[in-house]
Enzyme design. Structure first.
Site, PDB file in Angstrom:
ATOM      1  N   LYS A 275      -0.718 -28.588   9.267  1.00 31.03           N
ATOM      2  CA  LYS A 275      -1.994 -29.218   9.609  1.00 31.03           C
ATOM      3  C   LYS A 275      -1.782 -30.278  10.680  1.00 31.03           C
ATOM      4  O   LYS A 275      -0.696 -30.836  10.787  1.00 31.03           O
ATOM      5  CB  LYS A 275      -2.578 -29.914   8.364  1.00 31.03           C
ATOM      6  N   ASP A 286      -5.528 -32.794  -2.863  1.00 30.05           N
ATOM      7  CA  ASP A 286      -5.654 -31.338  -2.949  1.00 30.05           C
ATOM      8  C   ASP A 286      -5.299 -30.824  -4.357  1.00 30.05           C
ATOM      9  O   ASP A 286      -5.314 -29.622  -4.599  1.00 30.05           O
ATOM     10  CB  ASP A 286      -4.776 -30.671  -1.892  1.00 30.05           C
ATOM     11  N   ARG A 349      -5.453 -20.422  -2.854  1.00 27.82           N
ATOM     12  CA  ARG A 349      -5.802 -19.127  -3.442  1.00 27.82           C
ATOM     13  C   ARG A 349      -4.571 -18.423  -3.991  1.00 27.82           C
ATOM     14  O   ARG A 349      -4.655 -17.661  -4.957  1.00 27.82           O
ATOM     15  CB  ARG A 349      -6.546 -18.269  -2.393  1.00 27.82           C
TER      16      ARG A 349
HETATM   17  N1  BES Z   1      -6.760 -27.854   0.905  1.00 29.28           N
HETATM   18  C1  BES Z   1      -7.279 -27.168   2.018  1.00 29.28           C
HETATM   19  C2  BES Z   1      -8.804 -27.223   2.105  1.00 29.28           C
HETATM   20  C3  BES Z   1      -9.382 -28.578   2.376  1.00 29.28           C
HETATM   21  C4  BES Z   1      -9.565 -29.002   3.671  1.00 29.28           C
HETATM   22  C5  BES Z   1      -9.797 -29.390   1.351  1.00 29.28           C
HETATM   23  C6  BES Z   1     -10.120 -30.232   3.923  1.00 29.28           C
HETATM   24  C7  BES Z   1     -10.362 -30.620   1.589  1.00 29.28           C
HETATM   25  C8  BES Z   1     -10.523 -31.049   2.886  1.00 29.28           C
HETATM   26  C9  BES Z   1      -6.871 -25.700   1.957  1.00 29.28           C
HETATM   27  O1  BES Z   1      -5.640 -25.451   1.381  1.00 29.28           O
HETATM   28  C10 BES Z   1      -6.816 -25.208   3.350  1.00 29.28           C
HETATM   29  O2  BES Z   1      -5.972 -25.660   4.086  1.00 29.28           O
HETATM   30  N2  BES Z   1      -7.693 -24.276   3.716  1.00 29.28           N
HETATM   31  C11 BES Z   1      -7.740 -23.762   5.021  1.00 29.28           C
HETATM   32  C12 BES Z   1      -7.874 -22.263   4.928  1.00 29.28           C
HETATM   33  C13 BES Z   1      -7.674 -21.535   6.219  1.00 29.28           C
HETATM   34  C14 BES Z   1      -6.228 -21.663   6.646  1.00 29.28           C
HETATM   35  C15 BES Z   1      -8.045 -20.100   6.033  1.00 29.28           C
HETATM   36  C16 BES Z   1      -8.942 -24.381   5.728  1.00 29.28           C
HETATM   37  O3  BES Z   1      -9.968 -24.618   5.074  1.00 29.28           O
HETATM   38  O4  BES Z   1      -8.840 -24.678   6.909  1.00 29.28           O
HETATM   39 ZN    ZN Z   2      -4.971 -26.850   0.037  1.00 30.92          ZN
HETATM   40 MN    MN Z   3      -4.065 -25.607   2.817  1.00 27.22          MN
END
Ligand code: BES
Ligand code: ZN
Ligand code: MN
Length: 499
Positions: A275, A286, A349
């Site tokens: 990220k 998270d 997931r």
């Molecule tokens: N934990 C994150 C989702 C998230 C993002 C929660 C911001 C709270 C605030 C999750 O694991 C994630 O990174 N999801 C990605 C999925 C994508 C790579 C398909 C996302 O939402 O960008």
């Molecule tokens: Zn996550």
């Molecule tokens: Mn993630």
């Protein structure tokens, strides 16, 4: 902050709060103060915008005629609209006002509200519950705060004629608040303190409440074939854990349980699909899904809910390293289905896939609800006022939507459909862990649904927009919200408990 219920009497010291109904109609105790102060109450009201609405407050400082140092008038709004949620919000705003004013002790005098839907005892219990919820603060690492910078309110006395009934109504609410407090603490802790092993140890403390807690380590999970969960964990120096919490409160010990599954990524860097730096610190929360499941189990056990419930949380840290999984890796889940990991940041997931499967194989739940801070996309879709609700059923989501309205933890139903499911087919494995650019929350939910067995009513709550709040709400101070504890406690109370 301590809460007490006592007969309604004017206090010798501290702050006194008395109720005014909509239209500036003084309640019993406000009228008494009006007399004692020779009209100061109505004079103050006339000189202000105070109308007696459920959000209104007006402070009279050091009025002559009463021994209290201040009198806080608070509105209760229209009697017909005074429900449990309104009473909780009023209580929360009172606690905030007392703390802002530096009050150490306060007394709130209540009375029966004619034509109201709440009894006097219910009004008192819910007001106290709201005050308790609002009084939470995570400040254990602030070592240099002066006493006057800390919340001042130490004791809140609710004056109510039916003290016994009020205490009885408050008792289960206090237990729910204790569950919420635990969730808020766990979610607020940074990732150097709360990681899979320590979070599992926190869950283990529920044994004090007769919750059966089992912790699975990496070797046990390997034996069970949890390749999806373990693939996420393999880049971290912190070992993964799976925690199973069982509360057996139903008359029939063999009654099938309701299952709650939580995403517990104690820190989500994204892994090799790393990220950006800005805001990455948010990813300490998270693990909120798992924190909610742990707090919910505490609430259910605390109030001795007449239900069999099982909580399963998958705990991992998602890190990039020489041992981390790579984009393109193919893992085999406990269900036997294979997954092509195209983005290591779509890790929640993967964790849930094995946790869901484990719960179904071992506990044959009558219904299953998972909670996860799963996608940024749900925040784009619903903002920070509703969690996303996905389900393969109709009864379960209707019950959840109703529980949401009753507790103020709102949900919005989102679609599932074969056309979305197709988007996660992979040429190399049974599925891939990301869909395309669009409908990101839906493809994530479709992924989870592939791990739901036939005939199991299942709902997925994407709480990414709800787990953490940037501003104070009447009963939820900013920070970790514990969104889901109240909701799911109500779901259980209204639908799954023995009568
Ligand atoms: N934990 C994150 C989702 C998230 C993002 C929660 C911001 C709270 C605030 C999750 O694991 C994630 O990174 N999801 C990605 C999925 C994508 C790579 C398909 C996302 O939402 O960008
Ligand atoms: Zn996550
Ligand atoms: Mn993630």
């Amino acid at each position: 902050m301590k809460i007490a219920f006592a007969k309604p009497e004017l206090p010798e010291s501290g702050s006194l709060a008395v109720a005014v109904m909509d239209g500036r109609k003084l309640g019993l105790h406000a009228a008494q103060v009006e007399k004692l102060t020779k009209g100061a109450v109505n004079r103050a009201i006339a000189a202000s915008r105070f109308k007696g609405g459920a959000e209104d407050q007006l402070a009279l400082l050091a009025p002559a005629g009463v021994s209290a140092q201040s009198v806080l008038l608070f509105g209760l709004g229209q009697a017909a609209k005074l429900d449990a949620l309104t009473a909780q919000a009023v209580g929360g705003r009172l606690a905030a006002a007392f703390n802002a004013a530096g009050e150490k002790e306060a007394t709130v005098l209540l009375e029966a509200i004619p034509d109201g839907s709440l009894s006097e005892a219910e009004l008192a219990a819910n007001l106290a519950y709201g005050a308790l919820l609002r009084s939470y603060r995570f400040d254990k690492y602030k070592t240099k705060e002066k006493p006057e910078q800390k919340p001042s309110l130490k004791r809140l006395t609710i004056g109510v004629s039916e003290t016994g009934a009020a205490k009885k109504a408050f008792d289960p609410l206090e237990k729910i608040a204790e569950g919420i407090r635990l969730t808020r603490d766990l979610v607020s802790e940074p990732a150097n303190i709360i990681y899979p092993e320590t979070l599992a140890a926190e869950a283990k403390t529920l044994e004090e409440l007769d919750v059966d807690v089992k912790i699975l380590g990496v070797n046990e999970m390997k034996k069970l074939g949890m390749g999806a969960l373990l693939g996420v964990a393999q880049g971290s120096a912190r070992e993964a854990r799976l925690v199973v919490m069982r509360w057996q409160g139903a008359d029939d010990a063999k009654a099938r349980p309701i299952a709650f599954i939580g995403k517990g990524v104690t820190f989500d860097t994204g892994g090799i699909s790393i990220k950006p730096a800005a805001g990455m610190e948010d990813m300490k929360w998270d693990m909120a899904g798992s924190g909610v499941v742990i707090g919910l189990m505490k609430a259910l056990a605390g109030r001795k809910a007449k239900v069999n419930a099982v909580g399963v949380v998958g705990l991992v840290e998602n890190m990039p390293s020489g041992t981390a999984q790579r984009p393109g890796d193919i893992v085999t889940s406990m269900s036997g289905q294979t997954i092509e990991v195209l983005n290591t940041d779509a890790e929640g997931r993967l964790v849930l896939a094995d946790a869901l499967w484990y719960a179904q194989e071992n506990y044959k739940p009558i219904a299953m609800v998972d909670l996860a801070t799963l996608t940024g996309a749900i925040m784009i879709a619903l903002g920070t006022h509703h969690a996303g609700l996905f389900s393969n059923d109709d009864t379960l989501p209707d019950r959840l939507l109703a529980a949401g309205k009753e507790t103020g933890e709102l949900l919005w139903r989102m679609p599932l459909a074969p056309a979305y499911d197709k988007l996660i087919d992979s040429p190399a494995a049974d599925m891939k862990n990301i869909g395309g650019r669009y409908g990101g929350s839906i493809t994530a939910a479709q992924f989870l649904q592939r791990f739901v067995q036939k005939g199991v009513p299942w709902a997925h709550l994407d709480i990414a927009g709800m787990a953490w709040s940037e501003k104070d709400a009447p009963t939820v101070p900013k920070g970790a919200t514990a969104f889901g504890v109240r909701l799911l406690d109500r779901l259980v109370a209204a639908n799954y408990e023995d009568k």
